[in-house]
Design an enzyme around this catalytic site. Sequence first.
Site, mmCIF file in Angstrom:
data_model
loop_
_atom_site.group_PDB
_atom_site.id
_atom_site.type_symbol
_atom_site.label_atom_id
_atom_site.label_comp_id
_atom_site.label_asym_id
_atom_site.label_seq_id
_atom_site.Cartn_x
_atom_site.Cartn_y
_atom_site.Cartn_z
ATOM 1 N N ASP A 108 87.555 -37.008 55.193
ATOM 2 C CA ASP A 108 87.064 -36.335 53.992
ATOM 3 C C ASP A 108 85.807 -37.081 53.499
ATOM 4 O OD1 ASP A 108 87.916 -34.323 51.667
ATOM 5 O OD2 ASP A 108 87.577 -36.242 50.679
ATOM 6 N N HIS A 290 94.266 -30.050 55.760
ATOM 7 C CA HIS A 290 93.183 -30.989 55.457
ATOM 8 C C HIS A 290 93.599 -32.453 55.583
ATOM 9 C CE1 HIS A 290 89.490 -32.394 53.648
ATOM 10 N NE2 HIS A 290 90.171 -33.089 52.752
#
Length: 338
Positions: A108, A290
């Site tokens: 991320d 994610h």
Amino acid sequence: MHTNAHFPAPTLVSLGDVELEVFEAGRENEGNPIVLCHGWPEHAYSWRYQMPALAAAGYHVIVPNQRGYGNSSRPPEVTDYDIAHLTDDLAALLDHFGYEKATFVGHDWGANVVWSMALLHPGRVEQIINLALPYQPRTPVPWIAFMETVFGPDNYFVHFNRQPGVADAVLDENASQFLRNLFRKNLPSVPPEPGMTMINLAMAETPLGDPVMNDDDLKIFTSAFEASGFTSSINWYRNMDRNWHILSEIDPVIRHPALMIHGTQDMIPPSETLKDLVPNVEVLSLECGHWIQQERPEETTRAILDWLGEQEAAQGRRVGFLALAKGPIRRTNPHAGT
């Protein structure tokens, strides 16, 4: 037993203007460093599954809470969180441990820092493994204006910049609920509600999908943000345009060996131009959302170790080839031995 029972105790490492809270494994394996960089809104604990395996494979595993997170320093100025500061911290961390370069792994926002590390400190990077966020080429106009045009004013990148302090207050007030609702997997395909996504998540009483982690693990994240607040970590977003200018004169092509790992259910799409800007990249997809290294810990760890092994083997082959190539040259050199 709590999952965090064997997570290493941290050390506060002074890097001049800041201190970073650093977790280590495999210290006895000094000389083979690997630095794991968390994303937002996360913590070094995000890498709890990968640390023991990497240490067992012979790596000195260095996992900082980056500036603004956990018990690391939280400087007061927004500009203290630009990409120059974030990458300088990692370079200073290598200096602290006496390493010239390291393998860098990011997830991320941590992936963005690692891509930028290769641009701003290329000589300190051995190779790259990034999760979730592909390399983002510079946009024609500064990032926030570009994102506002494409995604509108409620996009959280835009909102964080255009309405400073608003989201911070909501997330601080609802830290436990926000993180509980954010760290989810197997999410249903539903259209997003009007308004800023992160505020919606902080206010929602019923989470969607399934939890990524158990309550004990989630408490590690929640306790950290209840202590630190969210502003310092959100300040990373408030430097997007500043970062756009910082990188304006930098060669955008990253030539280091790289592995990019995607989650097939992640809302962040794979990059169609990744090979153009990272020519030595391999791309791998895992069946997850994610939070890749926490959703699929064993598969993520195996992918990382397999790729690192391939790189070591390739390096060995290159060294062997160079040795063979030099042999005949030395033997046929009329001045050899003189």
